[in-house]
Design an enzyme around this catalytic site. Structure first.
Site, short mmCIF file in Angstrom:
data_model
loop_
_atom_site.label_atom_id
_atom_site.label_comp_id
_atom_site.label_asym_id
_atom_site.label_seq_id
_atom_site.Cartn_x
_atom_site.Cartn_y
_atom_site.Cartn_z
N HIS A 136 0.81 -1.22 0.00
CA HIS A 136 0.00 0.00 0.00
C HIS A 136 0.85 1.28 0.00
O HIS A 136 0.47 2.31 0.51
CB HIS A 136 -1.08 -0.01 1.10
CG HIS A 136 -0.58 -0.19 2.51
ND1 HIS A 136 -0.19 -1.39 3.02
CD2 HIS A 136 -0.46 0.70 3.52
CE1 HIS A 136 0.16 -1.24 4.28
NE2 HIS A 136 0.02 0.02 4.61
N PHE A 169 7.95 19.25 3.92
CA PHE A 169 7.81 17.84 3.54
C PHE A 169 9.18 17.15 3.53
O PHE A 169 9.94 17.25 2.57
CB PHE A 169 7.16 17.78 2.15
CG PHE A 169 6.80 16.38 1.72
CD1 PHE A 169 5.82 15.67 2.38
CD2 PHE A 169 7.44 15.78 0.64
CE1 PHE A 169 5.47 14.38 1.98
CE2 PHE A 169 7.10 14.50 0.24
CZ PHE A 169 6.11 13.80 0.91
N ARG A 177 19.65 8.78 1.01
CA ARG A 177 19.08 10.12 1.26
C ARG A 177 19.03 10.49 2.74
O ARG A 177 18.44 11.49 3.11
CB ARG A 177 17.68 10.19 0.66
CG ARG A 177 17.69 10.22 -0.86
CD ARG A 177 16.35 9.83 -1.47
NE ARG A 177 16.38 9.94 -2.92
CZ ARG A 177 17.00 9.08 -3.75
NH1 ARG A 177 17.68 8.07 -3.25
NH2 ARG A 177 16.95 9.26 -5.05
N1 INI Z 1 4.61 3.70 7.25
C1 INI Z 1 5.74 4.34 6.89
O1 INI Z 1 6.04 5.42 7.46
N2 INI Z 1 6.53 3.83 5.92
C2 INI Z 1 6.26 2.65 5.29
O2 INI Z 1 7.05 2.23 4.41
C3 INI Z 1 5.08 1.96 5.66
N3 INI Z 1 4.75 0.70 5.07
O3 INI Z 1 5.66 0.08 4.49
O4 INI Z 1 3.64 0.21 5.16
C4 INI Z 1 4.25 2.52 6.65
N4 INI Z 1 3.10 1.92 7.03
C5 INI Z 1 2.41 2.27 8.25
C6 INI Z 1 1.44 3.42 8.08
O5 INI Z 1 2.14 4.65 7.92
C7 INI Z 1 0.54 3.58 9.30
O6 INI Z 1 1.31 3.80 10.45
C8 INI Z 1 -0.32 2.33 9.55
O7 INI Z 1 -1.02 1.97 8.38
C9 INI Z 1 -1.36 2.61 10.68
O8 INI Z 1 -2.26 3.63 10.29
#
Ligand code: INI
Length: 167
Positions: A97, A122, A136
């Site tokens: 996702h 950002f 990065r």
């Molecule tokens: N959140 C991130 O900050 N980076 C990611 O790569 C990621 N992936 O891989 O899924 C990720 N998922 C968690 C998301 O941000 C929420 O915390 C979670 O869905 C709860 O709302």
């Protein structure tokens, strides 16, 4: 800037990079923490070098990048900050996702910028691979946390200048 136009009588507004009198909130997500910690380090070092006072810096830790816009909104409503910096890391290879998380955080922050009277920066990495993220956050391609801090200081300064000149 390098051009030949005549600038006399033009009101040219630029920011500066002195952070002394500004208050900053940094929202940093814990997902991919080894990357976001490095972004936070670069960001805090840059604010310190620009004379920011630690008493004027709040760091808010959140679970993932998806949660960043909610917290930015809460922080912006307090009117306690001159700029809000967001730091996070979303990696395409790591999540099916990716587009939802990366898209949501980018558009959320963009719309909060226009909703509130505070610059919101950002500093969320959105990369295809973990190697690109590593590049990065302080290796081959600089540190996006440093860039985010510089942008925050410049925007706080620009915002202050523009608001001082309100008639
Ligand atoms: N959140 C991130 O900050 N980076 C990611 O790569 C990621 N992936 O891989 O899924 C990720 N998922 C968690 C998301 O941000 C929420 O915390 C979670 O869905 C709860 O709302």
């Amino acid at each position: 800037m390098n051009f030949n136009a005549n600038l006399s009588n033009i009101n040219s507004i630029s920011g500066n990079f002195d952070a002394k009198n500004y208050r900053f909130a940094i929202v940093v997500s814990k997902f991919n923490e080894f990357i976001t910690n490095a972004l936070l380090g670069g960001c805090l070092e840059t604010l310190a070098k620009a004379n920011a006072d630690n008493k004027n810096i709040s760091v808010v830790n959140c679970p993932g990048a998806f949660e960043i816009p909610y917290l930015v909104n809460q922080l912006a409503k307090t009117k306690n900050y001159d700029a809000i910096i967001t730091l996070g890391c979303v990696i395409r290879g790591a999540t099916p996702h990716f587009d939802y998380v990366a898209g949501q955080v980018a558009s959320g922050i963009a719309s909060l910028n226009l909703q509130h009277d505070i610059p919101i920066i950002f500093g969320v990495l959105t990369t295809d691979t973990i190697d690109q993220a590593i590049e990065r956050c302080g290796t081959k391609a600089g540190n996006k946390g440093i860039d985010a801090a510089m942008a925050a200081i410049e925007m706080a300064s620009l915002s202050a200048t523009i608001n001082r000149s309100k008639k």
